[in-house]
Motif scaffolding. Structure first.
Motif, PDB file in Angstrom:
ATOM      1  N   TRP A  60      39.050 -31.739  -0.705  1.00  0.00           N
ATOM      2  CA  TRP A  60      40.497 -30.893  -0.829  1.00  0.00           C
ATOM      3  C   TRP A  60      40.517 -29.822  -1.713  1.00  0.00           C
ATOM      4  N   TRP A  61      40.437 -28.615  -0.888  1.00  0.00           N
ATOM      5  CA  TRP A  61      40.324 -26.773  -2.535  1.00  0.00           C
ATOM      6  C   TRP A  61      41.807 -27.459  -1.775  1.00  0.00           C
ATOM      7  N   GLY A  62      42.726 -27.417  -2.980  1.00  0.00           N
ATOM      8  CA  GLY A  62      44.196 -27.429  -3.137  1.00  0.00           C
ATOM      9  C   GLY A  62      45.037 -28.653  -2.481  1.00  0.00           C
ATOM     10  N   SER A  63      45.605 -29.130  -3.523  1.00  0.00           N
ATOM     11  CA  SER A  63      46.276 -29.988  -3.343  1.00  0.00           C
ATOM     12  C   SER A  63      46.198 -30.863  -1.524  1.00  0.00           C
ATOM     13  N   ALA A  68      47.368 -27.348   6.574  1.00  0.00           N
ATOM     14  CA  ALA A  68      45.943 -27.352   6.237  1.00  0.00           C
ATOM     15  C   ALA A  68      44.899 -26.533   6.887  1.00  0.00           C
ATOM     16  N   GLN A 101      36.140 -18.688  -3.768  1.00  0.00           N
ATOM     17  CA  GLN A 101      36.586 -18.200  -5.334  1.00  0.00           C
ATOM     18  C   GLN A 101      35.499 -17.198  -5.586  1.00  0.00           C
ATOM     19  N   ARG A 106      42.672 -17.149  -3.693  1.00  0.00           N
ATOM     20  CA  ARG A 106      43.870 -18.820  -3.271  1.00  0.00           C
ATOM     21  C   ARG A 106      44.627 -18.517  -2.636  1.00  0.00           C
ATOM     22  N   PRO A 107      44.102 -19.714  -2.059  1.00  0.00           N
ATOM     23  CA  PRO A 107      45.007 -19.988  -1.043  1.00  0.00           C
ATOM     24  C   PRO A 107      46.043 -20.363  -1.354  1.00  0.00           C
ATOM     25  N   ALA A 108      46.794 -19.641   0.542  1.00  0.00           N
ATOM     26  CA  ALA A 108      47.859 -20.074   0.014  1.00  0.00           C
ATOM     27  C   ALA A 108      48.341 -21.195   0.897  1.00  0.00           C
ATOM     28  N   LYS A 109      47.385 -21.916   1.726  1.00  0.00           N
ATOM     29  CA  LYS A 109      47.171 -23.222   2.795  1.00  0.00           C
ATOM     30  C   LYS A 109      45.995 -24.356   1.671  1.00  0.00           C
ATOM     31  N   PRO A 110      46.397 -25.529   2.158  1.00  0.00           N
ATOM     32  CA  PRO A 110      45.482 -26.055   1.016  1.00  0.00           C
ATOM     33  C   PRO A 110      44.147 -25.949   2.817  1.00  0.00           C
ATOM     34  N   ALA A 397      44.274 -18.880   5.711  1.00  0.00           N
ATOM     35  CA  ALA A 397      44.359 -19.622   4.601  1.00  0.00           C
ATOM     36  C   ALA A 397      45.020 -18.798   3.624  1.00  0.00           C
TER      37      ALA A 397
END
Length: 398
Positions: A60-63, A68, A101, A106-110, A397
């Protein structure tokens, strides 16, 4: 690290000295080594890695959360398969995440990279096992009882891998996290050679399934048993193999194959007591079961003529899949209108397509060969595929 460099890191894992190519099957030593490699590479990118109840790996990139954007593929292979079928999609996903990256996105969604378990069915005979279990499209109790060629059940293999065999099965909570799924895969054909394009968007997957034909006769001595006294299951099995080709040729764009035939006990000087063969059949539309029934009639006639018994069992079946039209259209716009391709090859994306918006990206294979050591992709085309996937992930994302 580029997708080509990532593939280079695993180029020696699971090489098959007898068949050529690679043999990497779910929870065997080479596949476990690849899982370890994936976890290490994902963690270097700061991704949080977990294994779900069905043995699928998630990075996972983000929580983890709903809506997703998920990509990935598989790391297992057919016996003696190529280097790209499955791992290319995983390596390209890691490459795409790293490139995003690096540019500061910076993704707004997981965003998640998934590695599905047993996509090829090389160990337990059921293709897309991890995605079928997660979506609940296969009975978990039946899957737990599946045995590999050494007699190990799936439940035993799951337990040996440190997972809870009792937890295997439908996972609606996990499935509910997926907003869109995009799988990148090497093309398993020559479409992109003819079209002169490094990348394509998938349109459809042809209906396909696997059936087991079990012929039973009388095992006996090859030298002491007269031909007139034999009940030899190898004969109706051989007639069935020929019938498969003959009957498939009578249907437009049908593909039917016997790729595995197992006599028991398998001695050179022994008349077999049983012969099992596996039929892979694929016909566009709704005609696959009809073709299989024609083959079954021929097999039953051949078995009766030799005095043998025949049991036919369906091991898997999936109807035609048309990938999500709005998602396909968006991919075409974002990627500069690459060609759309149908395929006769099954994928986890085709299983998920019945539940969430799903899409496929294909990377050109200059040999046109797959499920064999000659499968290939040029480094420039691999890079083009990874760039295309990164573009798609960034758009989805945002």
């Amino acid at each position: 690290m580029s997708a080509a460099e990532l593939l280079g890191q695993i180029a020696d894992v699971g090489r098959d000295a007898r068949r050529g190519g690679y043999s990497r099957h779910v929870f065997d030593e080479p596949e476990r080594e690849l899982r370890t490699w994936f976890v290490e590479r994902a963690q270097r990118l700061g991704l949080g890695v977990e294994t779900d109840r069905n043995g699928n790996l998630w990075a996972w990139w983000g929580s983890p959360g709903p809506e997703a954007v998920v990509t990935g593929s598989h790391l297992d292979s057919v016996p003696g398969g190529g280097a790209f079928d499955g791992p290319l999609g995983v390596a390209s996903a890691l490459d795409a995440v790293e490139s995003l990256q690096t540019k500061g996105f910076r993704p707004a969604k997981p965003v998640a990279v998934v590695v599905f378990a047993e996509e090829e069915g090389g160990r337990f005979g059921l293709p897309c096992l991890g995605s079928r279990l997660m979506t609940g499209t296969v009975d978990a109790d039946w899957v737990r009882g599946l045995r590999d060629p050494d007699g190990v059940t799936f439940a035993e293999a799951v337990a040996a891998a440190g997972l809870d065999a009792g937890g295997v099965g439908a996972d609606p909570d996990r499935l509910g996290l997926i907003g869109q799924f995009v799988e990148l895969h090497v093309e398993q054909g020559s479409g992109l050679i003819d079209l002169g394009s490094p990348v394509a968007v998938g349109s459809t997957v042809i209906a396909h399934g696997r059936w087991r034909f079990s012929f039973s006769g009388q095992g006996n001595h090859a030298g002491a048993t007269r031909l007139a006294d034999r009940v030899d299951p190898m004969l109706p099995a051989a007639e069935t193999v020929l019938a498969v080709r003959r009957l498939a040729q009578g249907r437009d764009d049908a593909r039917a194959t016997v790729g595995r035939l197992v006599p028991t006990p398998g001695g050179t000087n022994v008349i077999a007591s049983t012969v099992d063969l596996w039929l892979d059949a694929r016909v566009p539309g709704v005609e696959t079961p009809a073709l299989v029934e024609e083959i079954a009639v021929a097999a039953r006639d051949a078995a009766e003529g030799e005095g043998c018994e025949l049991i036919i069992s369906r091991e898997s079946y999936s109807g035609d899949v048309v990938f999500d039209e709005p998602l396909r259209r968006a991919l075409g716009e974002w990627l500069g209108a690459p060609p759309e391709l149908p395929t006769g090859a099954g994928h986890d994306a085709a299983i998920l397509a019945g539940f969430v918006p799903s899409a496929m990206l294909y990377v050109r294979n200059p040999t046109g060969i797959s499920h064999a050591p000659d499968e290939f992709a040029e480094e420039a085309d691999v890079a083009a595929g990874a760039r295309a996937l990164a573009e798609v992930l960034e758009r989805l994302a945002k």
